[in-house]
Scaffold this active site. Structure first.
Site, short mmCIF file in Angstrom:
data_model
loop_
_atom_site.label_atom_id
_atom_site.label_comp_id
_atom_site.label_asym_id
_atom_site.label_seq_id
_atom_site.Cartn_x
_atom_site.Cartn_y
_atom_site.Cartn_z
N ASP A 200 0.81 -1.23 0.00
CA ASP A 200 0.00 0.00 0.00
C ASP A 200 0.84 1.28 0.00
OD1 ASP A 200 0.82 -0.39 2.60
OD2 ASP A 200 -1.16 -0.18 3.50
N CYS A 262 9.00 -7.31 17.99
CA CYS A 262 8.18 -6.78 16.90
C CYS A 262 7.22 -7.88 16.43
CB CYS A 262 9.09 -6.32 15.76
SG CYS A 262 8.22 -5.68 14.32
N GLU A 271 9.75 -0.05 13.72
CA GLU A 271 8.32 -0.01 14.00
C GLU A 271 8.02 -0.26 15.49
OE1 GLU A 271 6.14 -1.48 10.56
OE2 GLU A 271 4.99 -2.72 11.94
#
Ligand SMILES: [Zn+2]
Length: 406
Positions: A200, A262, A271
């Site tokens: 995306d 993670c 992240e």
């Protein structure tokens, strides 16, 4: 690093100008799409192709209806310049952004202008449930915006995770327990239409490249922040996928080897240190109130809570250090920062900028314009549709090329 409005393109020509006839057609088409209407002379100037070659390439594109001629402009003594434009009605495409429990979809014309849009919530996270939701959204969109026979190029789908766009395979997704799924083929069989799938963030980069700030630059990066942290690389006019679609997995670069676990299974990924979860965790770790959402941390921070404010500035600094590494590697003239995390950008953007300036090598930060651009979900879907348009048009141009060669 500067933060002004998008600068105008400098330098001459387009690196795509070198190469095959197909590349020339593609460069010509994209130049008229992103900067048209343009005269043949201006197309030649923008692409770096010779005026004679432009005239030759334009002929079959006019004949097949991809380009149209507009009324001549005056201003040049002797021969009037006839502006070339894309015929928006020549083709259409559907674009879908597939999220955790929702799909946002659009139908666009060949100029990527949105003709209809639709949102669909869905709970069934199985592959069958996802396919059904994709079909339902597409059906509603096409009911609202009927496309003449033969003019729908297909459906572009953007979703998070390891997506190998060129191979049409979804390897893994953070939202769904789908592994090694030939998603392009499955959706195409179900809809009876050509399909492209793409990460995306890459679809957002295509949106920026075709009708956004990136249209003025052959090379630029898009970094998205929020629940996940992603990156897309457009290099010399091309979206860079790498060997298997992992290029740009910025969020899973390890920045703290002993850091938190993670969801990808490793420790200390960017992240897990600078994403939404990390900001929420930082408040809990400091003994702050029990909260679960980053928007709650933002509310606390805006009310002046020092722990909440520090959680954001630490995340911003970690992101800034990582972005400095990107600047050293790629030396882009433009980096577009986007994603839902920008809702609280006032709480971390200064820390991010300071850390970029401090960490980047030599003039890498100064060379790069940082644009902070929140984008609605519809623009991601529009980028997915543009990805389908590009794929479909390039396939058609290839046919023109083959016909011309035959
Ligand atoms: Zn990770």
């Amino acid at each position: 690093m500067t933060t002004t409005e998008p600068p105008t393109r400098t330098g001459s020509g387009d690196p795509r100008a070198g190469g095959s006839r197909e590349h020339h057609l593609s460069a010509l088409f994209e130049t008229v799409l992103t900067r048209g209407p343009l005269s043949r002379r201006d197309v030649a100037r923008s692409t770096g192709l010779s005026p004679a070659l432009v005239t030759k390439l334009v002929r079959p594109m006019l004949h097949h209806g991809y380009l149209v001629e507009q009324d001549p402009e005056g201003g040049v003594p002797g021969r009037p310049q006839i502006p070339l434009a894309i015929d928006p009605d020549r083709h259409y495409a559907v674009g879908l952004k597939l999220m955790n429990s929702e799909i946002v979809g659009v139908v666009v014309d060949l100029q990527a202008q949105v003709q209809s849009s639709h949102r669909l919530k869905f709970d069934d996270h199985s592959l069958a449930g996802g396919l059904a939701a994709i079909e339902e959204t597409t059906r509603v969109l096409l009911d609202r915006c009927p496309v003449p026979d033969g003019r729908l190029l297909g459906v572009g789908i953007g979703l998070g995770g390891h997506v190998n766009g060129p191979a049409g395979v979804l390897h893994r997704s953070p939202f769904f327990d789908w592994r090694e799924v030939p998603l392009r083929q499955l959706v195409s069989e179900r809809l009876g239409l050509p399909v492209v799938i793409e990460n995306d963030v890459n679809t957002l980069a295509v949106a920026e490249q075709w009708f956004g700030a990136g249209s003025a630059f052959p090379s630029f990066l898009v970094v998205t922040v929020g629940t996940g942290i992603g990156c897309a690389l457009v290099l010399d006019g091309r979206l860079w996928h790498g060997a298997s679609g992992i290029a740009g997995e910025f969020g899973h670069v390890i920045v703290a080897p002993d850091g938190p676990e993670c969801h990808c299974g490793k420790r200390g990924c960017l992240e897990s240190v600078a994403g939404d979860e990390a900001i929420v965790r930082a408040v809990a770790d400091a003994g702050g109130p029990r909260i679960t959402r980053v928007s709650q941390v933002a509310t606390l921070a805006h009310a002046g809570d020092p722990v909440a404010r520090r959680a954001f500035t630490q995340a911003g600094a970690a992101l800034g250090r990582a972005i400095a590494t990107l600047l050293n590697l790629v030396n882009p003239p433009l980096l577009i920062l986007s994603g839902e995390g920008l809702a609280a950008s006032d709480l971390f953007i200064d820390a991010l900028r300071e850390e970029v300036e401090r960490s980047a090598f030599s003039t890498a930060a100064r060379d790069c314009t940082l644009l902070v651009r929140p984008q609605p979900d519809e623009n991601w879907a529009r980028g997915a549709a543009a990805t389908m348009l590009r794929h479909g048009v390039l396939s058609s141009l290839r046919t023109l090329t083959d016909a011309a060669a035959g």
